[in-house]
Design a protein around this motif. Structure first.
Motif, PDB file in Angstrom:
ATOM      1  N   LEU A   8      11.812 -18.085-151.399  1.00  0.00           N
ATOM      2  CA  LEU A   8      12.427 -19.156-150.620  1.00  0.00           C
ATOM      3  C   LEU A   8      13.207 -18.515-149.479  1.00  0.00           C
ATOM      4  O   LEU A   8      13.437 -17.305-149.466  1.00  0.00           O
ATOM      5  N   ASN A   9      13.584 -19.343-148.500  1.00  0.00           N
ATOM      6  CA  ASN A   9      14.164 -18.824-147.269  1.00  0.00           C
ATOM      7  C   ASN A   9      15.617 -19.282-147.112  1.00  0.00           C
ATOM      8  O   ASN A   9      15.930 -20.447-147.373  1.00  0.00           O
ATOM      9  N   ALA A  10      16.457 -18.363-146.668  1.00  0.00           N
ATOM     10  CA  ALA A  10      17.886 -18.673-146.507  1.00  0.00           C
ATOM     11  C   ALA A  10      18.098 -19.866-145.583  1.00  0.00           C
ATOM     12  O   ALA A  10      19.033 -20.642-145.759  1.00  0.00           O
ATOM     13  N   LYS A  11      17.196 -20.033-144.619  1.00  0.00           N
ATOM     14  CA  LYS A  11      17.377 -21.116-143.640  1.00  0.00           C
ATOM     15  C   LYS A  11      17.168 -22.488-144.258  1.00  0.00           C
ATOM     16  O   LYS A  11      17.553 -23.503-143.675  1.00  0.00           O
ATOM     17  N   LYS A  36      27.983 -18.106-147.861  1.00  0.00           N
ATOM     18  CA  LYS A  36      27.380 -16.895-148.450  1.00  0.00           C
ATOM     19  C   LYS A  36      26.298 -17.303-149.451  1.00  0.00           C
ATOM     20  O   LYS A  36      26.482 -18.283-150.183  1.00  0.00           O
ATOM     21  N   ILE A  37      25.211 -16.534-149.493  1.00  0.00           N
ATOM     22  CA  ILE A  37      24.142 -16.850-150.440  1.00  0.00           C
ATOM     23  C   ILE A  37      24.392 -16.152-151.777  1.00  0.00           C
ATOM     24  O   ILE A  37      24.704 -14.959-151.817  1.00  0.00           O
ATOM     25  N   HIS A  38      24.262 -16.930-152.844  1.00  0.00           N
ATOM     26  CA  HIS A  38      24.480 -16.430-154.192  1.00  0.00           C
ATOM     27  C   HIS A  38      23.190 -16.559-154.989  1.00  0.00           C
ATOM     28  O   HIS A  38      22.495 -17.578-154.883  1.00  0.00           O
ATOM     29  N   VAL A  39      22.898 -15.536-155.776  1.00  0.00           N
ATOM     30  CA  VAL A  39      21.741 -15.585-156.672  1.00  0.00           C
ATOM     31  C   VAL A  39      22.235 -15.222-158.072  1.00  0.00           C
ATOM     32  O   VAL A  39      22.729 -14.113-158.301  1.00  0.00           O
ATOM     33  N   LEU A  40      22.118 -16.185-158.990  1.00  0.00           N
ATOM     34  CA  LEU A  40      22.545 -15.990-160.370  1.00  0.00           C
ATOM     35  C   LEU A  40      21.379 -16.313-161.300  1.00  0.00           C
ATOM     36  O   LEU A  40      20.394 -16.942-160.878  1.00  0.00           O
ATOM     37  N   ASP A  41      21.516 -15.942-162.566  1.00  0.00           N
ATOM     38  CA  ASP A  41      20.505 -16.336-163.551  1.00  0.00           C
ATOM     39  C   ASP A  41      20.326 -17.850-163.509  1.00  0.00           C
ATOM     40  O   ASP A  41      21.277 -18.604-163.297  1.00  0.00           O
ATOM     41  N   GLY A  42      19.087 -18.296-163.762  1.00  0.00           N
ATOM     42  CA  GLY A  42      18.779 -19.712-163.632  1.00  0.00           C
ATOM     43  C   GLY A  42      18.833 -20.504-164.916  1.00  0.00           C
ATOM     44  O   GLY A  42      18.701 -21.729-164.901  1.00  0.00           O
ATOM     45  N   ASP A  95      17.740 -11.095-144.569  1.00  0.00           N
ATOM     46  CA  ASP A  95      17.247 -10.668-143.263  1.00  0.00           C
ATOM     47  C   ASP A  95      17.692 -11.718-142.246  1.00  0.00           C
ATOM     48  O   ASP A  95      17.233 -12.861-142.283  1.00  0.00           O
ATOM     49  N   GLY A  96      18.601 -11.342-141.378  1.00  0.00           N
ATOM     50  CA  GLY A  96      19.194 -12.285-140.429  1.00  0.00           C
ATOM     51  C   GLY A  96      18.174 -12.923-139.514  1.00  0.00           C
ATOM     52  O   GLY A  96      18.339 -14.060-139.066  1.00  0.00           O
ATOM     53  N   ALA A  97      17.098 -12.217-139.218  1.00  0.00           N
ATOM     54  CA  ALA A  97      16.096 -12.734-138.288  1.00  0.00           C
ATOM     55  C   ALA A  97      15.134 -13.702-138.975  1.00  0.00           C
ATOM     56  O   ALA A  97      14.879 -14.806-138.487  1.00  0.00           O
ATOM     57  N   THR A  98      14.638 -13.315-140.140  1.00  0.00           N
ATOM     58  CA  THR A  98      13.596 -14.134-140.797  1.00  0.00           C
ATOM     59  C   THR A  98      14.157 -15.072-141.851  1.00  0.00           C
ATOM     60  O   THR A  98      13.498 -16.040-142.244  1.00  0.00           O
ATOM     61  N   GLU A 100      14.634 -14.091-144.888  1.00  0.00           N
ATOM     62  CA  GLU A 100      14.148 -13.643-146.190  1.00  0.00           C
ATOM     63  C   GLU A 100      15.313 -13.165-147.054  1.00  0.00           C
ATOM     64  O   GLU A 100      16.229 -12.506-146.577  1.00  0.00           O
ATOM     65  N   ILE A 101      15.251 -13.527-148.343  1.00  0.00           N
ATOM     66  CA  ILE A 101      16.314 -13.166-149.290  1.00  0.00           C
ATOM     67  C   ILE A 101      15.748 -12.145-150.269  1.00  0.00           C
ATOM     68  O   ILE A 101      14.707 -12.383-150.884  1.00  0.00           O
ATOM     69  N   SER A 102      16.438 -11.023-150.417  1.00  0.00           N
ATOM     70  CA  SER A 102      16.029 -10.024-151.413  1.00  0.00           C
ATOM     71  C   SER A 102      17.168  -9.807-152.386  1.00  0.00           C
ATOM     72  O   SER A 102      18.342  -9.902-152.023  1.00  0.00           O
ATOM     73  N   ILE A 103      16.807  -9.545-153.634  1.00  0.00           N
ATOM     74  CA  ILE A 103      17.831  -9.246-154.637  1.00  0.00           C
ATOM     75  C   ILE A 103      17.470  -7.956-155.357  1.00  0.00           C
ATOM     76  O   ILE A 103      16.308  -7.548-155.379  1.00  0.00           O
ATOM     77  N   GLU A 104      18.484  -7.341-155.941  1.00  0.00           N
ATOM     78  CA  GLU A 104      18.269  -6.144-156.745  1.00  0.00           C
ATOM     79  C   GLU A 104      18.369  -6.514-158.209  1.00  0.00           C
ATOM     80  O   GLU A 104      19.328  -7.161-158.632  1.00  0.00           O
ATOM     81  N   ILE A 105      17.367  -6.095-158.966  1.00  0.00           N
ATOM     82  CA  ILE A 105      17.343  -6.376-160.403  1.00  0.00           C
ATOM     83  C   ILE A 105      17.306  -5.057-161.150  1.00  0.00           C
ATOM     84  O   ILE A 105      16.500  -4.186-160.816  1.00  0.00           O
TER      85      ILE A 105
END
Ligand code: FES
Length: 105
Positions: A8-11, A36-42, A95-98, A100-105
């Motif tokens: 999914l996209n931040a925008k 701010k974008i947050h990613v937590l367990d679903g 990624d500020g331009a696109t 795109e959201i990446s996370i570290e697992i």
């Protein structure tokens, strides 16, 4: 730690409206809060409630089933809802331009 891109996209995120993302079958709750974008367990630690359908109250993600509360920054379970235990909050890169959201697992 491995870096993964979310489907999914931040925008497309709206403030305080969690949505679902998944990577290889693992589900996440993703939301914008205070810019701010947050990613937590679903999945909730109590009875498996869908935290991607949850709501945000001040600085907490609230489970839609029995209102278990988690800190949006750390995933720590609230002392006020002792029926849930801590979940993971993932390091997130945007990624500020696109968007795109990446996370570290
Ligand atoms: S399933 Fe989330 S609080 Fe019960």
């Amino acid at each position: 730690m491995m870096e993964y891109r979310l489907n999914l996209n931040a925008k497309d995120l709206k403030e305080d409206e969690p949505v679902k993302a998944d990577i290889n079958g693992k589900v996440f709750s993703v939301f914008l809060h205070a810019g701010k974008i947050h990613v937590l367990d679903g999945i909730c630690t109590h009875e498996g409630g869908p935290l991607y359908d949850g709501s945000i109250d001040r600085n907490e993600l609230i489970c839609p089933w029995h209102s278990g509360a988690y800190d949006v920054d750390t995933g720590k379970a609230s002392e006020n809802t002792p029926w849930v235990t801590d979940i993971t909050a993932y390091p997130t890169k945007i990624d500020g331009a696109t968007g795109e959201i990446s996370i570290e697992i």
